[in-house]
Design an enzyme around this catalytic site. Structure first.
Site, PDB file in Angstrom:
ATOM      1  N   ASP A   1       0.821  -1.217   0.000  1.00  0.00           N
ATOM      2  CA  ASP A   1       0.000   0.000   0.000  1.00  0.00           C
ATOM      3  C   ASP A   1       0.854   1.268   0.000  1.00  0.00           C
ATOM      4  O   ASP A   1       0.422   2.329   0.439  1.00  0.00           O
ATOM      5  CB  ASP A   1      -0.956  -0.003   1.216  1.00  0.00           C
ATOM      6  CG  ASP A   1      -0.218  -0.136   2.537  1.00  0.00           C
ATOM      7  OD1 ASP A   1       1.026  -0.312   2.535  1.00  0.00           O
ATOM      8  OD2 ASP A   1      -0.876  -0.060   3.589  1.00  0.00           O
TER       9      ASP A   1
ATOM     10  N   LYS B   1       4.915   1.274  15.830  1.00  0.00           N
ATOM     11  CA  LYS B   1       3.800   2.072  16.371  1.00  0.00           C
ATOM     12  C   LYS B   1       4.029   2.477  17.831  1.00  0.00           C
ATOM     13  O   LYS B   1       3.307   2.055  18.757  1.00  0.00           O
ATOM     14  CB  LYS B   1       2.477   1.313  16.231  1.00  0.00           C
ATOM     15  CG  LYS B   1       2.280   0.739  14.825  1.00  0.00           C
ATOM     16  CD  LYS B   1       0.949   0.985  14.223  1.00  0.00           C
ATOM     17  CE  LYS B   1       0.916   0.739  12.742  1.00  0.00           C
ATOM     18  NZ  LYS B   1       1.164  -0.583  12.212  1.00  0.00           N
TER      19      LYS B   1
ATOM     20  N   ASP C   1       1.683   6.092   2.453  1.00  0.00           N
ATOM     21  CA  ASP C   1       0.913   4.872   2.680  1.00  0.00           C
ATOM     22  C   ASP C   1      -0.540   5.252   2.372  1.00  0.00           C
ATOM     23  O   ASP C   1      -1.097   6.125   3.028  1.00  0.00           O
ATOM     24  CB  ASP C   1       1.085   4.459   4.155  1.00  0.00           C
ATOM     25  CG  ASP C   1       0.249   3.242   4.536  1.00  0.00           C
ATOM     26  OD1 ASP C   1      -0.811   3.024   3.929  1.00  0.00           O
ATOM     27  OD2 ASP C   1       0.656   2.519   5.454  1.00  0.00           O
TER      28      ASP C   1
HETATM   29  N1  GDD Z   1       0.406 -11.683   2.729  1.00  0.00           N
HETATM   30  C1  GDD Z   1       0.159 -10.982   3.829  1.00  0.00           C
HETATM   31  N2  GDD Z   1      -0.167 -11.638   4.981  1.00  0.00           N
HETATM   32  N3  GDD Z   1       0.243  -9.636   3.769  1.00  0.00           N
HETATM   33  C2  GDD Z   1      -0.031  -8.928   4.899  1.00  0.00           C
HETATM   34  C3  GDD Z   1      -0.377  -9.544   6.114  1.00  0.00           C
HETATM   35  C4  GDD Z   1      -0.447 -10.989   6.140  1.00  0.00           C
HETATM   36  O1  GDD Z   1      -0.755 -11.614   7.155  1.00  0.00           O
HETATM   37  N4  GDD Z   1      -0.572  -8.568   7.043  1.00  0.00           N
HETATM   38  C5  GDD Z   1      -0.345  -7.400   6.410  1.00  0.00           C
HETATM   39  N5  GDD Z   1      -0.028  -7.609   5.114  1.00  0.00           N
HETATM   40  C6  GDD Z   1       0.324  -6.604   4.103  1.00  0.00           C
HETATM   41  C7  GDD Z   1      -0.744  -5.544   3.922  1.00  0.00           C
HETATM   42  O2  GDD Z   1      -1.588  -5.918   2.845  1.00  0.00           O
HETATM   43  C8  GDD Z   1       0.076  -4.322   3.563  1.00  0.00           C
HETATM   44  O3  GDD Z   1       0.348  -4.250   2.176  1.00  0.00           O
HETATM   45  C9  GDD Z   1       1.400  -4.546   4.276  1.00  0.00           C
HETATM   46  O4  GDD Z   1       1.455  -5.931   4.608  1.00  0.00           O
HETATM   47  C10 GDD Z   1       1.554  -3.690   5.545  1.00  0.00           C
HETATM   48  O5  GDD Z   1       0.413  -3.861   6.355  1.00  0.00           O
HETATM   49  P1  GDD Z   1      -0.406  -2.600   6.912  1.00  0.00           P
HETATM   50  O6  GDD Z   1      -1.561  -3.162   7.650  1.00  0.00           O
HETATM   51  O7  GDD Z   1      -0.675  -1.625   5.833  1.00  0.00           O
HETATM   52  O8  GDD Z   1       0.631  -2.041   7.962  1.00  0.00           O
HETATM   53  P2  GDD Z   1       0.804  -0.541   8.484  1.00  0.00           P
HETATM   54  O9  GDD Z   1       0.595   0.431   7.413  1.00  0.00           O
HETATM   55  O10 GDD Z   1       0.004  -0.383   9.733  1.00  0.00           O
HETATM   56  O11 GDD Z   1       2.348  -0.539   8.962  1.00  0.00           O
HETATM   57  C11 GDD Z   1       3.358  -1.015   8.099  1.00  0.00           C
HETATM   58  O12 GDD Z   1       3.665  -0.078   7.090  1.00  0.00           O
HETATM   59  C12 GDD Z   1       4.241   1.162   7.577  1.00  0.00           C
HETATM   60  C13 GDD Z   1       4.524   2.023   6.350  1.00  0.00           C
HETATM   61  O13 GDD Z   1       3.369   2.357   5.706  1.00  0.00           O
HETATM   62  C14 GDD Z   1       4.598  -1.340   8.948  1.00  0.00           C
HETATM   63  O14 GDD Z   1       5.506  -2.034   8.091  1.00  0.00           O
HETATM   64  C15 GDD Z   1       5.237  -0.077   9.505  1.00  0.00           C
HETATM   65  O15 GDD Z   1       6.467  -0.399  10.157  1.00  0.00           O
HETATM   66  C16 GDD Z   1       5.532   0.903   8.371  1.00  0.00           C
HETATM   67  O16 GDD Z   1       6.061   2.128   8.886  1.00  0.00           O
HETATM   68 MG    MG Z   2      -0.130   0.367   5.501  1.00  0.00          MG
END
Ligand code: GDD
Ligand code: MG
Length: 346
Positions: free
Chosen positions: A106, A157, A221
């Site tokens: 994303d 976080k 994001d």
């Molecule tokens: N295949 C798979 N399986 N993908 C997953 C899973 C899973 O169990 N869980 C999450 N994802 C994918 C989501 O689809 C997304 O593309 C990505 O992993 C990150 O998940 P988010 O749910 O969007 O996380 P976030 O935005 O809260 O936090 C992450 O992104 C931040 C940057 O935007 C973390 O990586 C943070 O450390 C980072 O700063």
């Molecule tokens: Mg995200």
């Protein structure tokens, strides 16, 4: 070298838009979002890309196909149940064992991946993480480094009270380059997270773990509606460069309608007399009737906006019906097939 895009999350924060459309393929500038990531990987010469899926995988596979339309080879791997970000990497990459570029699915960025690969090689790192400075790091993974870029601490976080003791605003941009030895830190068949498990494990095992800090590139994001909409505005105002957004679609626009230069109208739209569209993205087959006004908004395909309706700062899903004189104001997010009666105000 291959790439793995983590695209299995449920997209909860982007609801209701993700009820029928998984986050990786929500339309962005009228194209499935992942195409922007695929494009920057292809530019860096990465042609073998695996998509790690869990939520509505068939829809993603149907839309993207084998990748040949985009100059890459796409492979799809679906977890039986979500395995977490690290678990998904283990599940998808353990049989390949080569250097892998991992992308959160994303992230909208125009990062030059070849520079990150060069950096990773020059440091002989087991893992390299891309960082970006942000104003409010609490919603992300905060990463502290030494002056040479060695990662010292990873805190996913952080709570407000923890932020005070942290001395940096650089966060995990969701792009990693990993050597196969990282796979050995991840247990097989278990739910495991990069953010909560693998990165702390890299540090406690004293692996060579470096950070590449993005300086000038765009990063966002798009995982919540406000950010998804802002990403569109940033694109329309030219903050993100280097992607084709095809402005010459065949739409039927009345000569008394007004569409400003920044707006993007997809094919098969009909824009009726005296309708006005400013700074907005309109999906395929949308009907905008007489005197309707759409500004600073994103409207998905096959929606009908009736006469005199006013849409401002909103995201409107697919096949919606917005009644006559209805007012949809800033921050509204309407899921697919929403129907608003004439004169409704939201
Ligand atoms: N295949 C798979 N399986 N993908 C997953 C899973 C899973 O169990 N869980 C999450 N994802 C994918 C989501 O689809 C997304 O593309 C990505 O992993 C990150 O998940 P988010 O749910 O969007 O996380 P976030 O935005 O809260 O936090 C992450 O992104 C931040 C940057 O935007 C973390 O990586 C943070 O450390 C980072 O700063
Ligand atoms: Mg995200």
């Amino acid at each position: 070298m291959q790439a793995l895009i983590l695209a299995g999350g449920k997209g909860t924060r982007l609801r209701p838009l993700t009820v029928y459309t998984p986050k990786p393929i929500v339309p962005f500038l009228n194209r499935p979002f992942l195409l922007y990531q695929i494009e920057i990987l292809r530019r860096a010469g990465i042609e073998n890309i695996t998509l790690s899926l869990s939520y509505q995988p068939d829809k993603i596979e149907d839309i993207l196909g084998d990748g040949s339309d985009y100059g890459v080879n796409l492979r799809f791997i679906t977890e039986p149940s979500p395995m977490g970000t690290g678990g998904a990497y283990k599940f998808a990459a353990s049989d390949i064992r080569e250097t892998t570029i991992v992308f959160n699915g994303d992230i909208l960025t125009d990062l030059d991946i070849s520079k990150v690969v060069e950096f990773h090689k020059s440091k002989k790192a087991a893992a390299t993480i891309v960082l970006v400075p942000v104003e409010n790091p609490s919603a992300y993974g905060l990463v502290e480094t030494d002056p040479e870029g060695k990662v010292l601490r990873f805190r996913e976080k952080p709570k407000p009270e923890e932020l005070d003791e942290l001395t940096t605003n650089t966060i995990n941009a969701g792009v990693y380059i990993l050597e196969p030895e990282v796979l050995d830190l991840i247990p097989k068949g278990e739910n495991y997270s990069f953010e909560y498990n693998v990165f702390p494990d890299l540090l406690s095992n004293q692996k060579v773990f470096y950070a590449y800090i993005m300086q000038e590139n765009y990063w966002r994001d798009i995982g919540n509606p406000a950010s998804y909409l802002q990403g569109h505005h940033d694109f329309l105002s030219g903050k993100i460069k280097g992607f084709e957004i095809g402005k010459s679609a065949k739409a039927e626009i009345s000569h008394t309608a007004f569409v400003d230069k920044t707006s993007l109208i997809a094919e098969d739209c009909i824009i009726k007399p005296n309708a006005r569209i400013f700074n907005s993205v309109i999906g395929r087959g949308v009907l905008v009737e007489e005197k309707a006004i759409i500004e600073n908004s994103v409207v998905w395909s096959h929606t009908r906006i009736s006469s005199n309706a006013e849409i401002s700062g909103a995201v409107i899903g697919r096949s919606c019906y917005i009644g006559k004189n209805a007012v949809v104001s800033k921050g509204a997010v309407l899921g697919d097939k929403t129907s608003l009666t004439d004169y409704t105000k939201i």
